[in-house]
Design a protein around this motif. Structure first.
Motif, mmCIF file in Angstrom:
data_model
loop_
_atom_site.group_PDB
_atom_site.id
_atom_site.type_symbol
_atom_site.label_atom_id
_atom_site.label_comp_id
_atom_site.label_asym_id
_atom_site.label_seq_id
_atom_site.Cartn_x
_atom_site.Cartn_y
_atom_site.Cartn_z
ATOM 1 N N ALA A 1 -48.191 40.678 -6.760
ATOM 2 C CA ALA A 1 -48.957 39.170 -6.256
ATOM 3 C C ALA A 1 -48.247 37.975 -5.452
ATOM 4 C CB ALA A 1 -50.202 38.678 -6.867
ATOM 5 N N MET A 2 -47.894 38.553 -4.324
ATOM 6 C CA MET A 2 -47.424 37.042 -3.128
ATOM 7 C C MET A 2 -48.330 35.977 -2.577
ATOM 8 S SD MET A 2 -44.020 38.867 -1.797
ATOM 9 C CE MET A 2 -43.020 38.017 -1.196
ATOM 10 N N ASP A 3 -48.447 34.730 -3.220
ATOM 11 C CA ASP A 3 -49.485 33.887 -1.876
ATOM 12 C C ASP A 3 -48.616 33.350 -1.179
ATOM 13 O OD1 ASP A 3 -51.824 34.187 -3.727
ATOM 14 O OD2 ASP A 3 -51.147 33.134 -4.782
ATOM 15 N N THR A 4 -48.942 33.678 0.406
ATOM 16 C CA THR A 4 -48.170 32.666 0.898
ATOM 17 C C THR A 4 -48.982 32.295 1.772
ATOM 18 O OG1 THR A 4 -48.499 34.581 2.928
ATOM 19 C CG2 THR A 4 -46.724 34.863 1.469
ATOM 20 N N TYR A 5 -47.813 30.625 2.407
ATOM 21 C CA TYR A 5 -49.029 29.523 3.211
ATOM 22 C C TYR A 5 -47.122 30.220 4.640
ATOM 23 C CZ TYR A 5 -50.360 25.954 5.587
ATOM 24 O OH TYR A 5 -50.330 24.581 6.603
ATOM 25 N N ILE A 6 -47.928 29.837 5.904
ATOM 26 C CA ILE A 6 -46.363 29.888 6.905
ATOM 27 C C ILE A 6 -47.187 28.588 8.053
ATOM 28 C CG2 ILE A 6 -45.710 31.323 8.823
ATOM 29 C CD1 ILE A 6 -44.778 31.507 6.076
ATOM 30 N N PHE A 7 -46.998 28.033 7.949
ATOM 31 C CA PHE A 7 -47.189 26.991 9.117
ATOM 32 C C PHE A 7 -46.043 26.812 10.343
ATOM 33 C CE2 PHE A 7 -47.363 22.835 11.874
ATOM 34 C CZ PHE A 7 -48.586 23.124 12.194
ATOM 35 N N THR A 8 -46.711 27.258 11.496
ATOM 36 C CA THR A 8 -45.625 27.191 13.032
ATOM 37 C C THR A 8 -46.097 26.228 14.091
ATOM 38 O OG1 THR A 8 -46.338 29.476 13.245
ATOM 39 C CG2 THR A 8 -44.185 29.033 12.139
ATOM 40 N N GLY A 9 -47.502 25.746 14.042
ATOM 41 C CA GLY A 9 -47.202 25.080 14.506
ATOM 42 C C GLY A 9 -49.287 25.095 15.122
ATOM 43 N N LYS B 1 -39.139 23.246 6.318
ATOM 44 C CA LYS B 1 -39.778 22.924 5.022
ATOM 45 C C LYS B 1 -39.829 24.468 4.381
ATOM 46 C CE LYS B 1 -42.033 21.174 1.033
ATOM 47 N NZ LYS B 1 -43.563 20.288 0.495
ATOM 48 N N ILE B 2 -38.768 25.151 3.822
ATOM 49 C CA ILE B 2 -39.302 26.405 3.162
ATOM 50 C C ILE B 2 -38.439 26.263 1.501
ATOM 51 C CG2 ILE B 2 -37.752 28.717 3.098
ATOM 52 C CD1 ILE B 2 -36.529 28.731 5.940
ATOM 53 N N ASP B 3 -40.137 27.228 0.738
ATOM 54 C CA ASP B 3 -39.861 27.188 -0.445
ATOM 55 C C ASP B 3 -40.012 28.221 -0.558
ATOM 56 O OD1 ASP B 3 -40.195 26.421 -3.404
ATOM 57 O OD2 ASP B 3 -41.074 24.428 -2.899
ATOM 58 N N ILE B 4 -39.381 29.087 -1.361
ATOM 59 C CA ILE B 4 -39.671 30.577 -2.209
ATOM 60 C C ILE B 4 -39.781 30.644 -3.328
ATOM 61 C CG2 ILE B 4 -39.135 33.038 -2.025
ATOM 62 C CD1 ILE B 4 -37.513 32.349 0.546
ATOM 63 N N ASP B 5 -40.890 30.671 -4.488
ATOM 64 C CA ASP B 5 -40.387 31.810 -5.976
ATOM 65 C C ASP B 5 -41.076 32.297 -6.231
ATOM 66 O OD1 ASP B 5 -39.853 31.014 -8.838
ATOM 67 O OD2 ASP B 5 -41.184 28.808 -8.414
ATOM 68 N N PHE C 1 -37.537 40.272 -15.735
ATOM 69 C CA PHE C 1 -37.553 39.115 -14.660
ATOM 70 C C PHE C 1 -36.889 37.737 -14.794
ATOM 71 C CE2 PHE C 1 -41.363 42.394 -13.788
ATOM 72 C CZ PHE C 1 -40.927 42.369 -12.810
ATOM 73 N N GLU C 2 -36.124 37.210 -13.696
ATOM 74 C CA GLU C 2 -36.321 35.688 -13.637
ATOM 75 C C GLU C 2 -36.271 35.652 -12.388
ATOM 76 O OE1 GLU C 2 -31.285 36.352 -13.963
ATOM 77 O OE2 GLU C 2 -31.374 36.711 -11.889
ATOM 78 N N PRO C 3 -37.301 34.121 -12.557
ATOM 79 C CA PRO C 3 -36.477 33.425 -11.191
ATOM 80 C C PRO C 3 -35.991 33.525 -9.900
ATOM 81 C CG PRO C 3 -36.272 31.857 -13.274
ATOM 82 C CD PRO C 3 -36.515 33.353 -14.325
ATOM 83 N N LEU C 4 -36.682 33.615 -9.205
ATOM 84 C CA LEU C 4 -35.788 33.752 -8.025
ATOM 85 C C LEU C 4 -36.233 32.261 -6.958
ATOM 86 C CD1 LEU C 4 -33.307 34.498 -5.625
ATOM 87 C CD2 LEU C 4 -35.359 36.711 -4.600
ATOM 88 N N GLN C 5 -35.273 31.367 -7.192
ATOM 89 C CA GLN C 5 -35.661 29.815 -5.632
ATOM 90 C C GLN C 5 -34.959 29.942 -5.120
ATOM 91 O OE1 GLN C 5 -36.345 27.920 -9.924
ATOM 92 N NE2 GLN C 5 -38.282 28.015 -9.985
ATOM 93 N N ILE C 6 -35.723 29.732 -3.448
ATOM 94 C CA ILE C 6 -34.634 29.379 -2.756
ATOM 95 C C ILE C 6 -35.629 28.203 -1.519
ATOM 96 C CG2 ILE C 6 -33.884 30.074 -0.570
ATOM 97 C CD1 ILE C 6 -34.137 32.788 -1.979
ATOM 98 N N VAL C 7 -34.933 26.950 -1.753
ATOM 99 C CA VAL C 7 -35.473 25.748 -0.540
ATOM 100 C C VAL C 7 -33.986 26.125 0.480
ATOM 101 C CG1 VAL C 7 -35.763 24.790 -2.758
ATOM 102 C CG2 VAL C 7 -34.023 24.588 -1.357
ATOM 103 N N LYS D 1 -44.123 28.755 2.940
ATOM 104 C CA LYS D 1 -43.880 28.956 1.520
ATOM 105 C C LYS D 1 -45.030 30.200 1.003
ATOM 106 C CE LYS D 1 -45.823 26.195 -2.638
ATOM 107 N NZ LYS D 1 -44.737 25.729 -3.230
ATOM 108 N N VAL D 2 -43.313 30.758 -0.329
ATOM 109 C CA VAL D 2 -43.508 32.167 -1.176
ATOM 110 C C VAL D 2 -44.071 31.627 -2.118
ATOM 111 C CG1 VAL D 2 -43.324 34.925 -1.013
ATOM 112 C CG2 VAL D 2 -42.996 33.100 0.896
#
Length: 247
Positions: free
Chosen positions: A125-133, A40-44, A25-31, A109-110
């Motif tokens: 395992a994927m830990d996510t946090y979503i805030f849309t108000g 604010k979008i942060d994917i790792d 595997f290699e890291p896939l990092q997207i902002v 954030k993922v």
């Protein structure tokens, strides 16, 4: 000197054989965009780079999961991760334009990691946090389980030989952990299982400590209670698993 080199080679060969069943595997990092009117979008997450069917399946399933997190407009047809990020961003910008004084910044954030792998099974395992108000955001853990030999993602029921028997064991363990009487209503101490009947968590995965259940917030308890976790050691449940773990 030659003897030392020979011993070193044997050690390296042994290590290589031991890890030969592991994927790479290699890291896939997207902002996301960095601007005053951008969420604010942060994917790792890990990206499998082997040229194999299972690597393609893992990457496709991971991308589909992230797309589902970011798809704010259910009617929009989103085919890839870049489109999902663009959709999430445009939805926020549209809201900020209509209600500039009331809009609070959105966040997505993922974080993903491989939490278990042997020659047959891999769990991400994927830990996510979503805030849309609203009053607060929503965090969750999602398990993605894969059969490496078949190159497919596994549904929860495909993890077990006898799901009904396993569920009975899991309920007994859950009741013991949460101090719920073994006889009587599963919701007797304040849980919120639908129809007053125990059910397995939506997210089940292999970990180094055993099979883990994650009941995310609102699944069987209130938001304030947080996620409810239950981990069953392999030595207690191996007989129930289709892909058994070597001790």
């Amino acid at each position: 000197m030659k003897k030392s080199i020979g011993v070193l080679l044997l050690v390296l060969i042994a290590i290589g054989c031991e890890n030969s069943d592991k994927l790479t595997f290699e890291p896939l990092q997207i902002v996301g965009e960095d601007c005053a009117t951008c969420p604010k979008i942060d994917i790792d997450v890990p990206k499998a780079i082997d040229d194999t069917a299972i690597a393609n399946t893992i990457n496709r399933s991971t991308e589909e999961e992230i797309i589902a997190y970011l798809s704010f407009d259910e009617e929009e047809d989103i085919e890839n991760l870049n489109d999902a990020i663009a959709s999430f961003t445009s939805s926020f910008k549209e809201l900020a334009t209509r209600f500039p004084e009331d809009t609070i910044g959105w966040e997505a954030k993922v974080d993903g990691e491989v939490v278990y792998e042997d020659e047959n099974v891999l769990t991400l395992a994927m830990d996510t946090y979503i805030f849309t108000g609203g009053a607060h955001g929503y965090g969750a853990t999602t398990f993605l389980n894969f059969d490496k030999t078949k190159g497919i993602e596994l549904e929860n029921w495909e993890l077990f030989e006898d799901l009904e028997d396993f569920q009975q064991l899991a309920e007994a363990k859950f009741r013991a952990q949460e101090s719920i009487p073994q006889e009587g209503n599963i919701n007797a101490t304040g849980f919120m299982f639908e129809d007053d009947e125990f059910h397995l968590a939506k997210n089940i995965g292999y970990t180094e400590d055993g099979i883990r259940f994650v009941y995310n917030q609102y699944e069987v308890a209130s938001y304030a209670d947080g996620p409810i976790l239950l981990t069953l050691p392999f030595k207690e449940i191996n007989k129930y698993l289709k892909n058994k773990v070597k001790s």
